[in-house]
Design an enzyme around this catalytic site. Structure first.
Site, PDB file in Angstrom:
ATOM      1  N   LYS A   1       0.846  -1.608   0.313  1.00  0.00           N
ATOM      2  CA  LYS A   1      -0.193  -0.301   0.014  1.00  0.00           C
ATOM      3  C   LYS A   1       0.662   1.323   0.035  1.00  0.00           C
ATOM      4  O   LYS A   1       0.251   2.385  -0.085  1.00  0.00           O
ATOM      5  CB  LYS A   1      -0.985  -0.104   1.390  1.00  0.00           C
TER       6      LYS A   1
ATOM      7  N   ASP B   1      -9.633   3.226   2.296  1.00  0.00           N
ATOM      8  CA  ASP B   1      -9.814   2.185   4.250  1.00  0.00           C
ATOM      9  C   ASP B   1     -10.601   2.795   5.063  1.00  0.00           C
ATOM     10  O   ASP B   1     -10.665   2.147   6.402  1.00  0.00           O
ATOM     11  CB  ASP B   1      -8.326   1.357   3.946  1.00  0.00           C
TER      12      ASP B   1
ATOM     13  N   TYR C   1      -9.832  -9.954   8.877  1.00  0.00           N
ATOM     14  CA  TYR C   1     -11.452 -10.878   8.723  1.00  0.00           C
ATOM     15  C   TYR C   1     -10.867 -12.105   8.679  1.00  0.00           C
ATOM     16  O   TYR C   1     -12.133 -12.998   8.390  1.00  0.00           O
ATOM     17  CB  TYR C   1     -12.422 -10.439   7.929  1.00  0.00           C
TER      18      TYR C   1
END
Length: 287
Positions: free
Chosen positions: A73, A109, A236
């Site tokens: 990122k 995000d 997650y």
């Protein structure tokens, strides 16, 4: 899938490593199908060493865009032509769109995370938060939280390259928002305990808890938690990390990264296609 792929189908990718756990292909392909859009979304295991060549290929092949995840990122900024204002401020990118060979980076995000909290009925505006991590996702969350009106942010990270970047993040938040930010070494466990104790929420925005770090936690033990504290994890998969299991054991409300994944993805979907993702349908599919 085979019925809707044609010679005109546009490709959206996901670039990161490890990547096989991602729910993004399922989410976006279902959304494309429901709206009748001629796109397909695929995940590619791409690390920092391959990233520049992959993006050169994006330009050469006219690929529409991609998501970018760990560990790419921050580095990906070096290979783009332009950044959105939010991505420039965050110093990180999770969404790229290709417009006639011009690659522009966006960051969704932060807005995705704050929307996910809202959907859970959690309001942190005007309060203090503590977050572990100073990478792309953590930076975006901190900036959006500060812009939205969080009163104070305590950031913990290891003494690495991200720690040095976090020093500038703290300066930017303190200079450009009404929020007070401060930075700590994650190895300073006494400070970690104290900052969590005075916060309404503790957020893990590192990769600790997912492969290959499943079963690990950035917080040493449950004594750092208290009933009433909210504990959130951007991970997650697994749906319940070691951190969240520890927090639940002492009565904390917990939130995993599915909501953030959904809402950051919805914004990225809109950037690529100009259409709104059918969020209710997708939520029913992936939750």
């Amino acid at each position: 899938m085979t019925e809707r792929i044609s010679g005109k189908t546009q490709l959206i990718g996901l670039l990161g490593t490890p990547i096989s756990h991602s729910l993004s292909p399922k989410m976006h392909n279902e959304a494309f199908t429901r709206l009748g859009l001629d796109y397909v979304y695929l995940a590619f295991d791409v690390g920092t060493e391959q990233l520049e060549d992959v993006l050169k290929g994006y330009r050469a092949m006219g690929i529409r865009g991609c998501n970018v995840t760990m560990p790419n990122k921050v580095l990906v900024r070096d290979y783009l032509d332009a950044l959105s204002p939010a991505a420039k401020l965050a110093g990180a990118v999770n969404t790229i769109v290709n417009e006639d060979g011009i690659l522009t980076g966006h960051i969704t995000d932060g807005t995705g995370y704050m929307r996910a909290l809202m959907e859970e009925g959690i309001d942190i505006i005007g309060d203090k938060i503590t977050i572990a991590g100073a990478g792309g996702a953590a930076t975006a969350i901190c900036i959006q939280a500060a812009l939205d009106g969080v009163k104070e942010i305590s950031i913990f990270n290891r003494q690495d390259a991200f720690y040095e970047r976090a020093k500038q993040l703290v300066l930017d938040i303190n200079a450009k928002t009404a929020c007070k930010a401060q930075l700590f070494d994650l190895a300073d466990l006494e400070s970690l305990r104290g900052e969590i104790a005075s916060s309404v929420i503790f957020i893990n925005a590192t990769s600790v808890g997912m492969e290959p770090l499943v079963g690990q936690s950035v917080v040493p033990d449950t004594s750092y938690f208290r009933p009433g504290l909210i504990v959130s994890d951007v991970v997650y998969v697994p749906a319940k990390t070691q951190l969240l299991e520890m927090a639940e054991g002492v009565g904390c409300k917990t939130v995993n990264g599915l909501g953030m994944m959904l809402w950051q993805g919805a914004k990225a979907f809109e950037i690529w296609t100009g259409e709104e993702m059918p969020v209710d349908d997708i939520k029913a599919l992936i939750f």
